[in-house]
Design a protein around this motif. Sequence first.
Motif, PDB file in Angstrom:
ATOM      1  N   GLY A 106       0.780  -1.230   0.000  1.00 36.51           N
ATOM      2  CA  GLY A 106       0.000   0.000   0.000  1.00 36.51           C
ATOM      3  C   GLY A 106       0.809   1.276   0.000  1.00 36.51           C
ATOM      4  O   GLY A 106       0.392   2.282   0.579  1.00 36.51           O
ATOM      5  N   ASP A 107       1.965   1.280  -0.658  1.00 39.60           N
ATOM      6  CA  ASP A 107       2.794   2.485  -0.709  1.00 39.60           C
ATOM      7  C   ASP A 107       2.097   3.607  -1.466  1.00 39.60           C
ATOM      8  O   ASP A 107       1.374   3.369  -2.433  1.00 39.60           O
ATOM      9  CB  ASP A 107       4.116   2.185  -1.418  1.00 39.60           C
ATOM     10  N   LEU A 108       2.355   4.822  -1.028  1.00 35.36           N
ATOM     11  CA  LEU A 108       1.961   6.003  -1.803  1.00 35.36           C
ATOM     12  C   LEU A 108       3.079   7.021  -1.764  1.00 35.36           C
ATOM     13  O   LEU A 108       3.930   7.000  -0.876  1.00 35.36           O
ATOM     14  CB  LEU A 108       0.649   6.610  -1.296  1.00 35.36           C
ATOM     15  N   VAL A 109       3.074   7.909  -2.752  1.00 38.30           N
ATOM     16  CA  VAL A 109       3.901   9.106  -2.710  1.00 38.30           C
ATOM     17  C   VAL A 109       2.968  10.308  -2.727  1.00 38.30           C
ATOM     18  O   VAL A 109       1.895  10.268  -3.332  1.00 38.30           O
ATOM     19  CB  VAL A 109       4.908   9.187  -3.879  1.00 38.30           C
ATOM     20  N   ALA A 110       3.376  11.359  -2.022  1.00 39.29           N
ATOM     21  CA  ALA A 110       2.619  12.607  -1.995  1.00 39.29           C
ATOM     22  C   ALA A 110       3.402  13.652  -2.784  1.00 39.29           C
ATOM     23  O   ALA A 110       4.535  13.984  -2.425  1.00 39.29           O
ATOM     24  CB  ALA A 110       2.402  13.070  -0.557  1.00 39.29           C
ATOM     25  N   ARG A 111       2.798  14.137  -3.841  1.00 38.18           N
ATOM     26  CA  ARG A 111       3.457  15.087  -4.731  1.00 38.18           C
ATOM     27  C   ARG A 111       2.860  16.474  -4.540  1.00 38.18           C
ATOM     28  O   ARG A 111       1.636  16.645  -4.538  1.00 38.18           O
ATOM     29  CB  ARG A 111       3.315  14.635  -6.177  1.00 38.18           C
ATOM     30  N   VAL A 112       3.746  17.456  -4.382  1.00 37.13           N
ATOM     31  CA  VAL A 112       3.336  18.858  -4.290  1.00 37.13           C
ATOM     32  C   VAL A 112       3.823  19.524  -5.571  1.00 37.13           C
ATOM     33  O   VAL A 112       4.977  19.983  -5.639  1.00 37.13           O
ATOM     34  CB  VAL A 112       3.932  19.538  -3.041  1.00 37.13           C
ATOM     35  N   PRO A 113       2.988  19.579  -6.604  1.00 35.04           N
ATOM     36  CA  PRO A 113       3.482  19.995  -7.926  1.00 35.04           C
ATOM     37  C   PRO A 113       4.064  21.392  -7.968  1.00 35.04           C
ATOM     38  O   PRO A 113       5.108  21.613  -8.603  1.00 35.04           O
ATOM     39  CB  PRO A 113       2.232  19.883  -8.815  1.00 35.04           C
ATOM     40  N   ASP A 114       3.421  22.370  -7.291  1.00 33.98           N
ATOM     41  CA  ASP A 114       3.911  23.740  -7.413  1.00 33.98           C
ATOM     42  C   ASP A 114       5.239  23.948  -6.721  1.00 33.98           C
ATOM     43  O   ASP A 114       5.973  24.888  -7.030  1.00 33.98           O
ATOM     44  CB  ASP A 114       2.866  24.724  -6.869  1.00 33.98           C
ATOM     45  N   ALA A 115       5.591  23.067  -5.784  1.00 34.87           N
ATOM     46  CA  ALA A 115       6.877  23.151  -5.086  1.00 34.87           C
ATOM     47  C   ALA A 115       7.910  22.185  -5.653  1.00 34.87           C
ATOM     48  O   ALA A 115       9.074  22.220  -5.243  1.00 34.87           O
ATOM     49  CB  ALA A 115       6.681  22.876  -3.593  1.00 34.87           C
ATOM     50  N   ASP A 116       7.488  21.309  -6.586  1.00 33.37           N
ATOM     51  CA  ASP A 116       8.368  20.298  -7.176  1.00 33.37           C
ATOM     52  C   ASP A 116       8.976  19.410  -6.087  1.00 33.37           C
ATOM     53  O   ASP A 116      10.182  19.163  -6.055  1.00 33.37           O
ATOM     54  CB  ASP A 116       9.462  20.944  -8.024  1.00 33.37           C
ATOM     55  N   VAL A 117       8.103  18.938  -5.193  1.00 36.10           N
ATOM     56  CA  VAL A 117       8.503  18.070  -4.090  1.00 36.10           C
ATOM     57  C   VAL A 117       7.701  16.775  -4.163  1.00 36.10           C
ATOM     58  O   VAL A 117       6.494  16.798  -4.435  1.00 36.10           O
ATOM     59  CB  VAL A 117       8.265  18.747  -2.731  1.00 36.10           C
ATOM     60  N   VAL A 118       8.377  15.664  -3.923  1.00 38.70           N
ATOM     61  CA  VAL A 118       7.717  14.375  -3.782  1.00 38.70           C
ATOM     62  C   VAL A 118       8.111  13.780  -2.437  1.00 38.70           C
ATOM     63  O   VAL A 118       9.300  13.607  -2.149  1.00 38.70           O
ATOM     64  CB  VAL A 118       8.083  13.411  -4.922  1.00 38.70           C
ATOM     65  N   LEU A 119       7.105  13.505  -1.608  1.00 35.38           N
ATOM     66  CA  LEU A 119       7.306  12.846  -0.324  1.00 35.38           C
ATOM     67  C   LEU A 119       7.111  11.353  -0.583  1.00 35.38           C
ATOM     68  O   LEU A 119       5.997  10.885  -0.806  1.00 35.38           O
ATOM     69  CB  LEU A 119       6.312  13.379   0.704  1.00 35.38           C
ATOM     70  N   ALA A 120       8.212  10.600  -0.578  1.00 34.80           N
ATOM     71  CA  ALA A 120       8.232   9.260  -1.168  1.00 34.80           C
ATOM     72  C   ALA A 120       8.014   8.131  -0.188  1.00 34.80           C
ATOM     73  O   ALA A 120       7.936   6.974  -0.609  1.00 34.80           O
ATOM     74  CB  ALA A 120       9.553   9.049  -1.903  1.00 34.80           C
ATOM     75  N   GLY A 121       7.910   8.415   1.121  1.00 35.44           N
ATOM     76  CA  GLY A 121       7.807   7.313   2.059  1.00 35.44           C
ATOM     77  C   GLY A 121       8.984   6.370   1.898  1.00 35.44           C
ATOM     78  O   GLY A 121      10.080   6.763   1.490  1.00 35.44           O
ATOM     79  N   ASP A 122       8.756   5.086   2.178  1.00 37.40           N
ATOM     80  CA  ASP A 122       9.857   4.132   2.144  1.00 37.40           C
ATOM     81  C   ASP A 122      10.058   3.495   0.774  1.00 37.40           C
ATOM     82  O   ASP A 122      10.827   2.531   0.639  1.00 37.40           O
ATOM     83  CB  ASP A 122       9.639   3.051   3.198  1.00 37.40           C
ATOM     84  N   LEU A 123       9.411   4.043  -0.255  1.00 36.26           N
ATOM     85  CA  LEU A 123       9.787   3.669  -1.617  1.00 36.26           C
ATOM     86  C   LEU A 123      11.224   4.062  -1.903  1.00 36.26           C
ATOM     87  O   LEU A 123      11.897   3.455  -2.740  1.00 36.26           O
ATOM     88  CB  LEU A 123       8.861   4.358  -2.618  1.00 36.26           C
ATOM     89  N   VAL A 124      11.691   5.104  -1.214  1.00 36.21           N
ATOM     90  CA  VAL A 124      13.070   5.583  -1.344  1.00 36.21           C
ATOM     91  C   VAL A 124      13.636   5.689   0.060  1.00 36.21           C
ATOM     92  O   VAL A 124      12.947   6.138   0.981  1.00 36.21           O
ATOM     93  CB  VAL A 124      13.122   6.960  -2.038  1.00 36.21           C
ATOM     94  N   GLU A 125      14.894   5.280   0.230  1.00 34.99           N
ATOM     95  CA  GLU A 125      15.487   5.374   1.555  1.00 34.99           C
ATOM     96  C   GLU A 125      16.934   5.832   1.452  1.00 34.99           C
ATOM     97  O   GLU A 125      17.729   5.251   0.718  1.00 34.99           O
ATOM     98  CB  GLU A 125      15.408   4.036   2.284  1.00 34.99           C
ATOM     99  N   GLN A 126      17.239   6.882   2.198  1.00 30.73           N
ATOM    100  CA  GLN A 126      18.614   7.359   2.346  1.00 30.73           C
ATOM    101  C   GLN A 126      18.973   7.122   3.800  1.00 30.73           C
ATOM    102  O   GLN A 126      18.392   7.744   4.685  1.00 30.73           O
ATOM    103  CB  GLN A 126      18.708   8.838   1.983  1.00 30.73           C
ATOM    104  N   SER A 127      19.863   6.206   4.063  1.00 33.40           N
ATOM    105  CA  SER A 127      20.056   5.780   5.442  1.00 33.40           C
ATOM    106  C   SER A 127      21.520   5.710   5.812  1.00 33.40           C
ATOM    107  O   SER A 127      22.403   5.714   4.962  1.00 33.40           O
ATOM    108  CB  SER A 127      19.416   4.403   5.658  1.00 33.40           C
ATOM    109  N   GLU A 128      21.736   5.619   7.113  1.00 34.59           N
ATOM    110  CA  GLU A 128      23.083   5.493   7.642  1.00 34.59           C
ATOM    111  C   GLU A 128      23.668   4.097   7.400  1.00 34.59           C
ATOM    112  O   GLU A 128      24.840   3.871   7.633  1.00 34.59           O
ATOM    113  CB  GLU A 128      23.078   5.790   9.146  1.00 34.59           C
ATOM    114  N   ARG A 129      22.865   3.158   6.935  1.00 33.91           N
ATOM    115  CA  ARG A 129      23.353   1.796   6.678  1.00 33.91           C
ATOM    116  C   ARG A 129      23.648   1.574   5.208  1.00 33.91           C
ATOM    117  O   ARG A 129      23.443   0.484   4.663  1.00 33.91           O
ATOM    118  CB  ARG A 129      22.369   0.756   7.194  1.00 33.91           C
ATOM    119  N   GLY A 130      24.073   2.632   4.528  1.00 36.43           N
ATOM    120  CA  GLY A 130      24.496   2.497   3.145  1.00 36.43           C
ATOM    121  C   GLY A 130      23.377   2.629   2.138  1.00 36.43           C
ATOM    122  O   GLY A 130      23.454   2.031   1.055  1.00 36.43           O
ATOM    123  N   ASP A 131      22.353   3.406   2.475  1.00 34.33           N
ATOM    124  CA  ASP A 131      21.237   3.657   1.555  1.00 34.33           C
ATOM    125  C   ASP A 131      20.549   2.371   1.116  1.00 34.33           C
ATOM    126  O   ASP A 131      20.083   2.246  -0.023  1.00 34.33           O
ATOM    127  CB  ASP A 131      21.701   4.430   0.319  1.00 34.33           C
TER     128      ASP A 131
END
Length: 291
Positions: free
Chosen positions: A162-187
């Motif tokens: 049930g993943d979703l992303v929240a897109r704010v078009p006028d700000a060119d921002v995508v809130l990606a949840g855990d579809l994308v992860e930048q982490s201290e354990r090597g991404d």
Amino acid sequence: MPFTAPFVEVADRVWVARHAWFDVNVSVVGGEAGLLVVDTHASDLAARGVVEEVRALGAGTVVGIVNTHEHFDHTFGNGAFRTAYGAVPIHAHEAAAEATVPAGRRIQALYDEPDNADDPHRAEVQATEIVPADHTFSSVTTLDLGDRAVELVHPGRAHTSGDLVARVPDADVVLAGDLVEQSERGDVPGFGPDCWPMEWPLALDLVIGLLTTSSVVVPGHGRPVDRDFVEQQRNEIGIVAETIRDLASRGVPVGEALGAAEWPFPAEHLADAVRRGYEHLPRSQKRLPLV
């Protein structure tokens, strides 16, 4: 080490707070109609602190909540926000909403186990009332914040069903949840026991289609990233999927798969990905023996 930071404005009226516990992000999108909170942290107690951080922004009142998926570190603060702001709508994909309570109860049961007796967050996780989303969608929906829209998109099964992303078009921002992860354990992405590794690359292809070269992408964990980062992570997840497909097609048993190939991520993080990948492959792509 992960750190705790107050809300930082990453684009026009889009704020992100990165919290040390799970290195998890809570985001806020502001509009004329009020604030939309995306993910709510991992317990009622932790979320009460987030509520105070939101109030400190002085940017308005919360009029809605979004859960990017059902995992407790993104949903267990729902009740605290309802206590603070009333019966605001909680939005999620229909599969995530359905899974929020059973997924949360499984986590609370894990915290009951003797091995977790000394976890400093044990009591607050167990004490949290699980509040699932009550506004759901199947593919795409749009939330109106007055002078701007926030698009919720289900790109397919990936980190969860049930993943979703929240897109704010006028700000060119995508809130990606855990579809994308930048982490201290090597991404390393979150290949958990409910992931869909064979479909994840296709879901990220859809997300990449929403991005420009200037997009800010907020992962579920870690610092904001850009399109190049998402493309690189998509390619690495794609290698995981194709490696699983190759091993299964050659009849390598699932129990031997981790040691039978080179992987783009440390093998110790991929046990669930391999197990789930073997389970999800169609029969025509498997050769005996597999187990």
